[in-house]
Structure formats: structure tokens, C-alpha cells
Design a protein around this motif. Structure first.
Motif, PDB file in Angstrom:
ATOM      1  N   UNK A 176      -9.505  13.317 -14.688  1.00 53.67           N
ATOM      2  CA  UNK A 176      -8.625  14.044 -15.601  1.00 53.67           C
ATOM      3  C   UNK A 176      -8.762  15.546 -15.448  1.00 53.67           C
ATOM      4  N   UNK A 177      -9.985  16.023 -15.336  1.00 57.28           N
ATOM      5  CA  UNK A 177     -10.205  17.456 -15.170  1.00 57.28           C
ATOM      6  C   UNK A 177      -9.588  17.954 -13.867  1.00 57.28           C
ATOM      7  N   UNK A 178      -9.802  17.223 -12.788  1.00 59.49           N
ATOM      8  CA  UNK A 178      -9.223  17.621 -11.494  1.00 59.49           C
ATOM      9  C   UNK A 178      -7.700  17.601 -11.543  1.00 59.49           C
ATOM     10  N   UNK A 179      -7.136  16.641 -12.239  1.00 62.79           N
ATOM     11  CA  UNK A 179      -5.682  16.570 -12.382  1.00 62.79           C
ATOM     12  C   UNK A 179      -5.163  17.800 -13.118  1.00 62.79           C
ATOM     13  N   UNK A 180      -5.878  18.227 -14.148  1.00 62.64           N
ATOM     14  CA  UNK A 180      -5.481  19.445 -14.865  1.00 62.64           C
ATOM     15  C   UNK A 180      -5.522  20.664 -13.952  1.00 62.64           C
ATOM     16  N   UNK A 181      -6.579  20.768 -13.176  1.00 61.35           N
ATOM     17  CA  UNK A 181      -6.696  21.919 -12.277  1.00 61.35           C
ATOM     18  C   UNK A 181      -5.552  21.919 -11.268  1.00 61.35           C
TER      19      UNK A 181
END
Length: 97
Positions: free
Chosen positions: A64-69
Motif C-alpha cells: 500500500x505504501x509503495x502504491x501511494x508513492x
């Protein structure tokens, strides 16, 4: 000239090979995460809960964090390293004893 059918088969084969490479790499990365959690259980630094649940929690949170970035790159350029440290520290602390 290659007929349309052969061209489509060729593209399918390339996609299948790429999928296999990505899948194997992801499985290896996930297995490494499982091993890290097992090490934490062994040295008593991580709460002894389901390794599968803990690995899925960390994996999905990082995903999820990587998707946000990736999806909001212009908003994260300046603080990406700080945010990554924050997220990773929070994740590991949530598993710690």
C-alpha cells in the motif's frame, strides 16, 4: 512476415515468461520476509503470533505504501526516505515485543 496468430502467441509467451520472473522474485521476497519474522520469533524480539498473518500484514502494508508513492510521486519526492523509514519502523514496532 509473421502471421497474426504467431505474433499473438509470441506476445503471450513473453508475458508468461515475465510473469514467471516477477512471480518468482515476489515469492522469494515474501519468503525472505517470512524468514525474518521466524528469526524474530526465535530470538523473542517479535510477538509469537501466526507467521503467515504477520508476513501478510507487513507485505500488504508495504504494498500500500509503495502504491501511494508510485501513484502520487509528485507529492512524495521530497520526503520519501523519511516516510519510508517511518512506515518501516511502525510496521516492525507493531510486531515487536
Amino acid at each position: 512476415m509473421i502471421p497474426k496468430e504467431n505474433e499473438q502467441i509470441s506476445k503471450f509467451k513473453v508475458m508468461a515468461i515475465l510473469y514467471f520472473i516477477i512471480f518468482v522474485s515476489l515469492n522469494e521476497a515474501f519468503q525472505r520476509l517470512v524468514e525474518l519474522i521466524e528469526m524474530g520469533h526465535a530470538d523473542n524480539s517479535i510477538v509469537n503470533e501466526s507467521i503467515e498473518h504477520q508476513a501478510n500484514f507487513v507485505w500488504s502494508s508495504l504494498h500500500g505504501f509503495c502504491t501511494l508513492i508510485l501513484g502520487r510521486k509528485e507529492q512524495y519526492d521530497v520526503y520519501t526516505a523519511d516516510q519510508a523509514d517511518f512506515v518501516i519502523n511502525k510496521l516492525w514496532r507493531s510486531l515487536a515485543r
